[in-house]
Design an enzyme around this catalytic site. Structure first.
Site, short mmCIF file in Angstrom:
data_model
loop_
_atom_site.label_atom_id
_atom_site.label_comp_id
_atom_site.label_asym_id
_atom_site.label_seq_id
_atom_site.Cartn_x
_atom_site.Cartn_y
_atom_site.Cartn_z
N ASP A 150 0.85 -1.20 0.00
CA ASP A 150 0.00 0.00 0.00
C ASP A 150 0.88 1.24 0.00
OD1 ASP A 150 -2.16 -1.69 0.22
OD2 ASP A 150 -2.26 -1.51 2.40
N1 URA Z 1 -1.11 -5.96 3.86
C1 URA Z 1 -1.63 -4.71 3.87
O1 URA Z 1 -2.66 -4.46 4.48
N2 URA Z 1 -0.97 -3.76 3.21
C2 URA Z 1 0.19 -3.96 2.55
O2 URA Z 1 0.74 -3.03 1.98
C3 URA Z 1 0.71 -5.27 2.55
C4 URA Z 1 0.04 -6.25 3.21
#
Ligand code: URA
Length: 234
Positions: A103
């Site tokens: 993310d």
């Molecule tokens: N899980 C998440 O919630 N976000 C990420 O970026 C990676 C794994």
């Protein structure tokens, strides 16, 4: 064997049009002889190609370990956001992509490559490759959470997370944990904690399979994978 203009363009010597021009201008040598035909075929890794006297080695695949900082999206291009590809300055190939998504606000290990097969092997849930995350969680993470995570859980929108290993590093108003999962569903770690009523405040990926984030890298920094790291991954 590949065309000389493709060889040079793949290695970032210019666009296909630009390198054709260099070749026609007599700036390119193969095994010490001038070659002026862009369609001339060369054997990468066996023949020596130079442009303006500089040797240009061919690399079919590139592999970079990036310490993704927050604020960048895991994409090759984006109209509004800064992308992780913008952080890799010395890349030669134009077909690099991030192997898996983090993310925008997540930090940590991201492999940047053009090796689609390796990326698939690392990311496919059927290959059962461990991904270890470190997180700060609002609220007290406890034994009950460990049990729920170990059994697998509903994470909403009709999806289930497979059994995972939750390790509590410290527990309090803000807890610190390490979580090992083998999948990569959208917002997976955040949704797993949401489903036990807790919020992820900070998330960082530490590893993918045998590959661990180099502790000497700072957010935004990267380096090529070593041959050892690559052999282990493959
Ligand atoms: N899980 C998440 O919630 N976000 C990420 O970026 C990676 C794994």
């Amino acid at each position: 064997m590949i065309r000389l203009d493709k060889y040079l363009a793949d290695m970032g010597a210019g666009t296909r049009q630009e390198v054709k021009k260099y070749i026609r201008q007599g700036k390119v040598y193969v095994d010490g002889s001038k070659v002026t035909k862009p369609e001339f075929k060369v054997e990468p890794n066996e023949q020596e190609v130079s442009l303006d006297g500089d040797k240009i080695c061919y690399e079919e695949f590139e592999y970079y370990m990036l310490y993704k900082p927050a604020g960048y999206v895991s994409a090759t291009q984006d109209k509004k956001e800064k992308t992780v590809l913008e952080l890799i300055k010395e890349k030669k190939r134009k077909d690099l992509f991030p192997a898996g998504r983090l993310d925008k606000d997540t930090e940590g290990l991201l492999l940047i490559t053009n090796d689609g097969e390796l990326a698939h092997r690392l990311l496919s849930p059927r290959k059962h490759v461990d991904k270890v995350y470190y997180a700060k969680i609002q609220g007290m993470v406890d034994e009950r959470d460990i049990r729920i995570f170990a059994e697998g859980m509903d994470i909403g929108e009709g999806e289930r997370a497979k059994p995972s290993r939750l390790c509590i590093l410290s527990s309090g108003e803000i807890s610190e944990i390490e979580l090992t999962i083998q999948e990569g569903k959208y917002h997976q770690v955040k949704r797993m904690f949401e489903s036990v009523g807790k919020k992820v405040l900070y998330l960082k990926r530490l590893s993918m399979g045998s590959l661990w984030l180099d502790k000497s890298l700072k957010p935004g920094e990267y380096r090529k994978l070593t041959n050892e790291e690559l052999n282990e991954l493959c």
